[in-house]
Design a protein around this motif. Structure first.
Motif, mmCIF file in Angstrom:
data_model
loop_
_atom_site.group_PDB
_atom_site.id
_atom_site.type_symbol
_atom_site.label_atom_id
_atom_site.label_comp_id
_atom_site.label_asym_id
_atom_site.label_seq_id
_atom_site.Cartn_x
_atom_site.Cartn_y
_atom_site.Cartn_z
ATOM 1 N N MET A 49 -2.365 -0.167 -6.326
ATOM 2 C CA MET A 49 -3.373 -0.623 -4.785
ATOM 3 C C MET A 49 -2.815 -2.586 -5.127
ATOM 4 S SD MET A 49 -3.660 0.359 -2.115
ATOM 5 C CE MET A 49 -3.544 2.395 -1.649
ATOM 6 N N LYS A 108 1.126 -1.188 -0.030
ATOM 7 C CA LYS A 108 -0.232 -0.215 -0.162
ATOM 8 C C LYS A 108 0.863 1.066 -0.004
ATOM 9 C CE LYS A 108 -3.624 0.106 3.082
ATOM 10 N NZ LYS A 108 -3.917 -0.240 4.222
ATOM 11 N N SER A 157 2.107 1.531 -3.486
ATOM 12 C CA SER A 157 1.440 2.514 -3.831
ATOM 13 C C SER A 157 1.503 3.903 -4.194
ATOM 14 C CB SER A 157 0.014 1.667 -3.801
ATOM 15 O OG SER A 157 -0.820 2.667 -4.760
ATOM 16 N N THR A 161 2.357 2.479 -7.742
ATOM 17 C CA THR A 161 1.843 1.464 -8.405
ATOM 18 C C THR A 161 0.450 1.233 -8.107
ATOM 19 O OG1 THR A 161 2.758 0.539 -5.978
ATOM 20 C CG2 THR A 161 3.688 1.089 -8.863
#
Length: 114
Positions: free
Chosen positions: A110, A100, A103, A108
């Motif tokens: 999730m 997370k 991300s 990136t």
């Protein structure tokens, strides 16, 4: 200073057989999807046996989970990432929280179900 990612090696001897850490493998999967992230991290392999000195040096005794991501700055994460703190250092102690964070920080995808 870079974030420091602590992982168990890809294979090790335990319980009279070769094993791997599923959570560490999950992080290696994310890094294989997004290899550019590796350049932004210091990746350190730690031994299976406790205590895991390199992690304890930063986070204190009793803190030795792998994977663990020690954040370079406590300001580099948002409220959607459940960072903990020990010895004045922010860290993430699970593969899902680390993904997370990737991300949020690197854009990136999730992790599903987060």
């Amino acid at each position: 200073m870079k974030d420091i990612l602590f992982l168990l090696p890809p294979g090790f001897e335990d319980n009279n057989r070769r094993e791997f850490c599923p959570e560490c493998a999950e992080i290696w999967g994310v890094l294989s999807y997004y290899p550019a992230i590796k350049e932004a991290l210091d990746i350190v392999y730690v031994d299976l046996a406790h205590p895991r000195g390199p992690i304890c040096q930063l986070l204190g005794e009793g803190q030795w989970n792998a994977p663990t991501l020690v954040l370079a700055s406590s300001e580099t994460h948002d409220a959607n990432v459940a960072a903990k703190s020990s010895n004045g250092r922010a860290y993430l102690g699970s593969a899902r929280e680390i993904a997370k964070y990737f991300s949020q920080r690197f854009g990136t995808a999730m992790p599903r179900g987060s």
